[in-house]
Design a protein around this motif. Structure first.
Motif, mmCIF file in Angstrom:
data_model
loop_
_atom_site.group_PDB
_atom_site.id
_atom_site.type_symbol
_atom_site.label_atom_id
_atom_site.label_comp_id
_atom_site.label_asym_id
_atom_site.label_seq_id
_atom_site.Cartn_x
_atom_site.Cartn_y
_atom_site.Cartn_z
ATOM 1 N N GLU A 62 0.901 -0.933 -0.011
ATOM 2 C CA GLU A 62 -0.181 -0.251 0.041
ATOM 3 C C GLU A 62 0.992 1.084 -0.016
ATOM 4 O O GLU A 62 1.991 1.187 0.385
ATOM 5 C CB GLU A 62 -0.766 -0.032 1.299
ATOM 6 N N PHE A 63 0.445 2.298 -0.698
ATOM 7 C CA PHE A 63 1.232 3.566 -0.849
ATOM 8 C C PHE A 63 0.279 4.795 -1.178
ATOM 9 O O PHE A 63 -0.841 4.481 -1.634
ATOM 10 C CB PHE A 63 2.482 3.364 -1.611
ATOM 11 N N ASP A 64 0.553 5.834 -0.776
ATOM 12 C CA ASP A 64 0.162 7.259 -0.989
ATOM 13 C C ASP A 64 0.691 7.650 -2.124
ATOM 14 O O ASP A 64 1.822 7.725 -2.162
ATOM 15 C CB ASP A 64 -0.156 8.089 -0.152
ATOM 16 N N THR A 65 -0.063 8.191 -3.290
ATOM 17 C CA THR A 65 0.666 8.962 -4.419
ATOM 18 C C THR A 65 -0.357 9.676 -5.052
ATOM 19 O O THR A 65 -1.647 9.346 -5.062
ATOM 20 C CB THR A 65 1.486 7.859 -5.221
ATOM 21 N N SER A 73 -3.725 13.449 -3.518
ATOM 22 C CA SER A 73 -3.106 12.030 -3.146
ATOM 23 C C SER A 73 -4.046 10.994 -2.940
ATOM 24 O O SER A 73 -5.056 11.192 -2.125
ATOM 25 C CB SER A 73 -2.215 12.213 -1.767
ATOM 26 N N LYS A 74 -3.739 9.856 -3.479
ATOM 27 C CA LYS A 74 -4.750 8.711 -2.933
ATOM 28 C C LYS A 74 -3.836 7.726 -2.437
ATOM 29 O O LYS A 74 -2.746 7.488 -2.637
ATOM 30 C CB LYS A 74 -5.217 8.281 -4.496
ATOM 31 N N THR A 75 -4.607 6.595 -1.757
ATOM 32 C CA THR A 75 -3.920 5.585 -1.289
ATOM 33 C C THR A 75 -4.372 4.242 -2.044
ATOM 34 O O THR A 75 -5.542 4.138 -2.453
ATOM 35 C CB THR A 75 -4.710 5.119 0.196
ATOM 36 N N PHE A 76 -3.314 3.619 -2.770
ATOM 37 C CA PHE A 76 -3.473 2.498 -3.470
ATOM 38 C C PHE A 76 -3.280 1.322 -2.586
ATOM 39 O O PHE A 76 -2.167 1.245 -1.979
ATOM 40 C CB PHE A 76 -2.807 2.553 -4.811
ATOM 41 N N THR A 77 -3.917 0.031 -2.640
ATOM 42 C CA THR A 77 -3.914 -0.970 -1.880
ATOM 43 C C THR A 77 -3.788 -1.993 -3.421
ATOM 44 O O THR A 77 -4.828 -2.311 -3.797
ATOM 45 C CB THR A 77 -4.730 -1.100 -0.909
ATOM 46 N N GLY A 78 -2.934 -3.252 -3.087
ATOM 47 C CA GLY A 78 -2.842 -4.217 -3.996
ATOM 48 C C GLY A 78 -1.527 -5.330 -3.750
ATOM 49 O O GLY A 78 -0.833 -5.170 -2.499
#
Length: 168
Positions: A62-65, A73-78
């Motif tokens: 997971e990271f914010d970018t 900024s959005k948090t992407f999880t995968g």
């Protein structure tokens, strides 16, 4: 005698044939990603088919970018693409990643780093609809390194991903 020769032939062919590919569990839900080609693990006729639960059971990254396609900024999880490739026994070649609309990009396996990119299945904690570029989106941590802010990387950031072919 004929039966003995048949059994002997079968035994020899088993010893001379390549090791069988590892079998993955079958998806219980709707398939969201199919990986084909030069892979060592599969669950459906030589392909590795994943539902959302199977993907979320893999190690989570997971990271914010920020992105060119979203606001703020959005948090992407995968799952890190490197983790998926390791599970499938892929260490070389090229990935042909395709979207639901057949848009296709190529990603050299040697360009995949630990943790980047990820196959994102959540955006700000929620599953992504097709309107939100989901259900799967290859995302890089664009803000973490200028190397992730190039035309090549942006072109590899395929959304509505539904299949990957591993070619040598």
């Amino acid at each position: 005698m004929r039966r003995l020769l048949s059994i002997l032939g079968l035994t020899i062919s088993l010893f001379l044939s390549p090791l069988h590919a590892e079998t993955l569990p079958e998806p219980s839900g709707q398939a969201v990603l199919t990986v084909t080609g030069a892979i060592d693990a599969n669950n459906r006729g030589g392909a590795a088919v994943f539902d959302m639960e199977m993907l979320s059971d893999l190690p989570v990254t997971e990271f914010d970018t920020t992105t060119l396609w979203t606001e703020g900024s959005k948090t992407f999880t995968g799952v890190a693409l490197s983790d998926l490739l390791e599970l499938l026994g892929v260490s070389e070649g090229t990935l042909r990643a395709s979207a639901i609309n057949d848009y296709t990009v190529e990603i050299p396996v040697d360009s995949v780093a630990d943790g980047a990119p990820i196959i994102a299945y959540r955006l700000d904690g929620a599953e992504m609809s097709r309107r939100q570029k989901g259900p799967l989106w290859i995302v890089y941590p664009y803000d973490s390194d200028a190397a992730f802010r190039t035309e090549v990387i942006y072109s590899r950031s395929i959304w509505q991903l539904d299949r990957i072919e591993v070619v040598e």
